[in-house]
Design a protein around this motif. Structure first.
Motif, mmCIF file in Angstrom:
data_model
loop_
_atom_site.group_PDB
_atom_site.id
_atom_site.type_symbol
_atom_site.label_atom_id
_atom_site.label_comp_id
_atom_site.label_asym_id
_atom_site.label_seq_id
_atom_site.Cartn_x
_atom_site.Cartn_y
_atom_site.Cartn_z
ATOM 1 N N ALA A 100 -1.594 3.173 -4.149
ATOM 2 C CA ALA A 100 -0.433 3.779 -3.896
ATOM 3 C C ALA A 100 -0.895 5.217 -4.111
ATOM 4 C CB ALA A 100 -0.033 4.035 -5.368
ATOM 5 N N MET A 101 -2.312 5.792 -4.667
ATOM 6 C CA MET A 101 -2.769 7.078 -4.266
ATOM 7 C C MET A 101 -2.734 6.489 -2.416
ATOM 8 S SD MET A 101 -3.109 8.660 -7.180
ATOM 9 C CE MET A 101 -4.629 9.897 -6.606
ATOM 10 N N ILE A 102 -3.018 6.118 -2.154
ATOM 11 C CA ILE A 102 -2.995 6.514 -0.739
ATOM 12 C C ILE A 102 -2.360 7.285 0.414
ATOM 13 C CG2 ILE A 102 -4.058 5.366 1.739
ATOM 14 C CD1 ILE A 102 -6.275 3.593 0.010
ATOM 15 N N ALA A 103 -1.469 6.531 0.029
ATOM 16 C CA ALA A 103 0.414 6.844 0.414
ATOM 17 C C ALA A 103 0.131 7.908 -0.408
ATOM 18 C CB ALA A 103 1.311 5.932 -0.243
ATOM 19 N N ALA A 104 0.575 8.861 -0.988
ATOM 20 C CA ALA A 104 0.555 9.326 -2.142
ATOM 21 C C ALA A 104 -0.205 10.453 -1.320
ATOM 22 C CB ALA A 104 0.902 9.643 -3.505
ATOM 23 N N THR A 105 -1.410 10.692 -1.363
ATOM 24 C CA THR A 105 -1.984 11.799 -0.823
ATOM 25 C C THR A 105 -1.993 12.251 0.400
ATOM 26 O OG1 THR A 105 -3.816 10.220 -0.568
ATOM 27 C CG2 THR A 105 -3.888 12.066 -2.449
ATOM 28 N N CYS A 119 1.995 8.978 -8.893
ATOM 29 C CA CYS A 119 1.961 7.128 -8.745
ATOM 30 C C CYS A 119 1.892 5.927 -9.616
ATOM 31 C CB CYS A 119 0.434 6.759 -8.756
ATOM 32 S SG CYS A 119 0.526 7.067 -6.218
ATOM 33 N N LEU A 120 2.469 6.771 -10.961
ATOM 34 C CA LEU A 120 1.976 6.218 -11.793
ATOM 35 C C LEU A 120 3.709 5.825 -12.514
ATOM 36 C CD1 LEU A 120 -0.563 7.230 -14.517
ATOM 37 C CD2 LEU A 120 -0.646 4.875 -13.360
ATOM 38 N N ARG A 121 4.491 6.690 -12.176
ATOM 39 C CA ARG A 121 6.100 6.875 -11.908
ATOM 40 C C ARG A 121 6.605 5.851 -10.947
ATOM 41 N NH1 ARG A 121 5.898 12.419 -12.321
ATOM 42 N NH2 ARG A 121 6.370 12.506 -10.686
ATOM 43 N N VAL A 122 6.192 6.018 -9.833
ATOM 44 C CA VAL A 122 6.505 5.288 -9.049
ATOM 45 C C VAL A 122 6.539 3.088 -9.670
ATOM 46 C CG1 VAL A 122 6.035 4.261 -6.838
ATOM 47 C CG2 VAL A 122 6.917 7.004 -6.859
ATOM 48 N N LEU A 123 4.643 3.192 -9.500
ATOM 49 C CA LEU A 123 4.114 1.654 -10.309
ATOM 50 C C LEU A 123 5.282 1.227 -11.855
ATOM 51 C CD1 LEU A 123 0.487 2.511 -10.752
ATOM 52 C CD2 LEU A 123 2.452 0.591 -8.491
ATOM 53 N N GLU A 124 5.766 2.318 -12.130
ATOM 54 C CA GLU A 124 6.744 1.667 -13.606
ATOM 55 C C GLU A 124 8.173 1.571 -12.829
ATOM 56 O OE1 GLU A 124 8.349 3.231 -17.430
ATOM 57 O OE2 GLU A 124 7.423 4.689 -15.641
ATOM 58 N N GLN A 125 8.447 2.171 -12.064
ATOM 59 C CA GLN A 125 9.349 2.352 -10.805
ATOM 60 C C GLN A 125 9.680 0.903 -10.696
ATOM 61 O OE1 GLN A 125 10.562 4.353 -8.468
ATOM 62 N NE2 GLN A 125 12.870 4.006 -7.870
ATOM 63 N N LEU A 141 2.991 -13.352 -4.328
ATOM 64 C CA LEU A 141 4.152 -13.240 -3.185
ATOM 65 C C LEU A 141 4.881 -11.739 -3.308
ATOM 66 C CD1 LEU A 141 4.662 -12.841 0.099
ATOM 67 C CD2 LEU A 141 6.169 -15.039 -1.267
ATOM 68 N N LEU A 142 5.235 -12.114 -4.500
ATOM 69 C CA LEU A 142 6.289 -10.993 -5.432
ATOM 70 C C LEU A 142 5.353 -9.552 -5.205
ATOM 71 C CD1 LEU A 142 9.045 -10.119 -6.155
ATOM 72 C CD2 LEU A 142 8.527 -11.273 -8.391
ATOM 73 N N GLU A 143 4.624 -9.963 -5.994
ATOM 74 C CA GLU A 143 3.614 -8.430 -6.436
ATOM 75 C C GLU A 143 3.340 -8.184 -4.857
ATOM 76 O OE1 GLU A 143 1.956 -9.840 -10.428
ATOM 77 O OE2 GLU A 143 0.711 -10.361 -9.026
ATOM 78 N N ARG A 144 2.888 -8.441 -4.324
ATOM 79 C CA ARG A 144 3.015 -8.240 -2.933
ATOM 80 C C ARG A 144 3.735 -7.493 -2.501
ATOM 81 N NH1 ARG A 144 0.224 -12.635 -1.914
ATOM 82 N NH2 ARG A 144 0.817 -12.720 -0.297
ATOM 83 N N LYS A 145 4.576 -7.728 -2.563
ATOM 84 C CA LYS A 145 6.530 -7.088 -2.094
ATOM 85 C C LYS A 145 6.572 -5.811 -2.530
ATOM 86 C CE LYS A 145 7.952 -10.752 0.553
ATOM 87 N NZ LYS A 145 8.201 -10.621 2.089
ATOM 88 N N ARG A 146 6.092 -5.984 -3.640
ATOM 89 C CA ARG A 146 6.462 -4.710 -4.506
ATOM 90 C C ARG A 146 5.635 -3.738 -4.828
ATOM 91 N NH1 ARG A 146 10.424 -4.620 -8.573
ATOM 92 N NH2 ARG A 146 10.601 -7.613 -9.373
ATOM 93 N N LEU A 147 4.321 -4.359 -3.733
ATOM 94 C CA LEU A 147 3.263 -3.319 -3.457
ATOM 95 C C LEU A 147 3.875 -2.423 -2.454
ATOM 96 C CD1 LEU A 147 0.724 -1.756 -3.859
ATOM 97 C CD2 LEU A 147 -0.327 -3.897 -3.242
ATOM 98 N N GLU A 148 4.214 -3.167 -1.526
ATOM 99 C CA GLU A 148 4.451 -2.575 -0.155
ATOM 100 C C GLU A 148 5.785 -1.385 -0.549
ATOM 101 O OE1 GLU A 148 4.754 -3.261 3.497
ATOM 102 O OE2 GLU A 148 2.683 -3.649 2.574
ATOM 103 N N LEU A 149 6.910 -2.336 -1.662
ATOM 104 C CA LEU A 149 7.511 -0.970 -1.430
ATOM 105 C C LEU A 149 6.627 0.352 -2.032
ATOM 106 C CD1 LEU A 149 10.484 -3.239 -4.168
ATOM 107 C CD2 LEU A 149 10.658 -1.293 -1.463
ATOM 108 N N THR A 150 6.168 -0.329 -3.124
ATOM 109 C CA THR A 150 5.625 0.933 -3.859
ATOM 110 C C THR A 150 4.565 2.236 -2.482
ATOM 111 O OG1 THR A 150 4.675 0.031 -5.930
ATOM 112 C CG2 THR A 150 3.597 1.522 -5.411
ATOM 113 N N ARG A 151 3.390 1.573 -2.087
ATOM 114 C CA ARG A 151 3.801 1.946 -1.008
ATOM 115 C C ARG A 151 4.456 3.283 0.207
ATOM 116 N NH1 ARG A 151 -1.671 0.026 1.822
ATOM 117 N NH2 ARG A 151 0.671 -1.486 3.188
ATOM 118 N N ALA A 152 5.067 2.398 -0.022
ATOM 119 C CA ALA A 152 6.899 3.174 0.881
ATOM 120 C C ALA A 152 6.959 4.395 -0.105
ATOM 121 C CB ALA A 152 7.821 2.487 1.227
#
Length: 242
Positions: A100-105, A119-125, A141-152
């Motif tokens: 998440a931090m890579i995307a944010a920075t 990033c913490l707010r997005v991870l909560e979302q 797989l679901l968590e990886r999909k959620r991480l895709e959302l998080t990074r975006a």
């Protein structure tokens, strides 16, 4: 609110294969647009043209009132276009929070404590906060999909492109993810969503377009589009006179 995205006769071909055939439509700020079509219809290529990872042969991409056709992918990302991918592509040896931090920075230009708090707010979302310190490579797989959302989302998008994010999930997992996407849209993020899991798509979008062989063949209210004879024939394989 005005158009956040406008495609104007956008075209792309690889030799005799046309992946985008004079695509023209607008997405208003706050919209949720669904995109359907057969495999190989050019849907992901359209996303590549919007994000700048694929140059067009002709036509224009206008974003937030600016002609971004000549902009590269990085510049479009900084301007507010973010996407997920069909196959999640996290940095598997890094934690969820580090991804998440890579995307944010890199995309949103945030730094230090500001980036961390965001990033913490997005991870909560995206319901990944309990997994913040887990290596991305160990996620389901679901968590990886959620991480895709998080990074975006950590790129602070004005426009979020989702590419078959519900694919491969169980019914319960899909329902859970759809609720998260609904909440993201309700927070004010404009969405374009390509999806084969049509019932998930219909839970979120307020308009559908149908693409076949790179050409836009229908556009309108989702249920009306899904019930049209042309879409049943082209997308579902049901002959119009059946």
């Amino acid at each position: 609110m005005g158009a956040i995205l406008k495609l104007d006769e956008l075209s792309k071909a690889f030799g005799a294969v046309t992946v985008a055939d004079a695509l023209s439509y607008e997405v208003q700020e706050g919209d949720a647009l669904g995109v359907i079509g057969p495999n190989g219809a050019g849907k992901t290529s359209m996303f590549n043209l919007i994000t700048g990872t694929l140059p067009s042969n002709s036509g224009k991409v206008l974003f937030a009132g600016q002609d971004v056709t000549k902009w590269n992918a990085a510049r479009r990302s900084h301007a507010g276009i973010a996407r997920s991918f069909q196959v999640p592509q996290p940095f598997s040896g890094m934690t969820v929070f580090e991804n998440a931090m890579i995307a944010a920075t890199q995309s949103a230009g945030l730094h230090g404590h500001e980036a961390e708090r965001f990033c913490l707010r997005v991870l909560e979302q995206t319901e990944l906060l309990p997994k913040a310190n887990v290596l991305a490579g160990s996620l389901t797989l679901l968590e990886r999909k959620r991480l895709e959302l998080t990074r975006a989302l950590c790129a602070k998008p004005k426009l979020l492109l989702l590419d078959e994010i519900a694919g491969g999930l169980t019914e319960a997992e899909c329902t859970s993810l759809v609720q998260t996407i609904k909440d993201i849209h309700a927070s004010g993020v404009t969405i374009i969503w390509i999806e084969h899991v049509v019932h998930a798509l219909l839970e979120v979008v307020d308009r559908l377009i149908v693409i076949d062989f790179g050409k836009q063949i229908a556009e309108g209210e989702p249920h009306a589009i899904m019930n049209s004879a042309e879409v049943k024939e082209i997308y579902l394989g049901i002959e119009a006179d059946a």
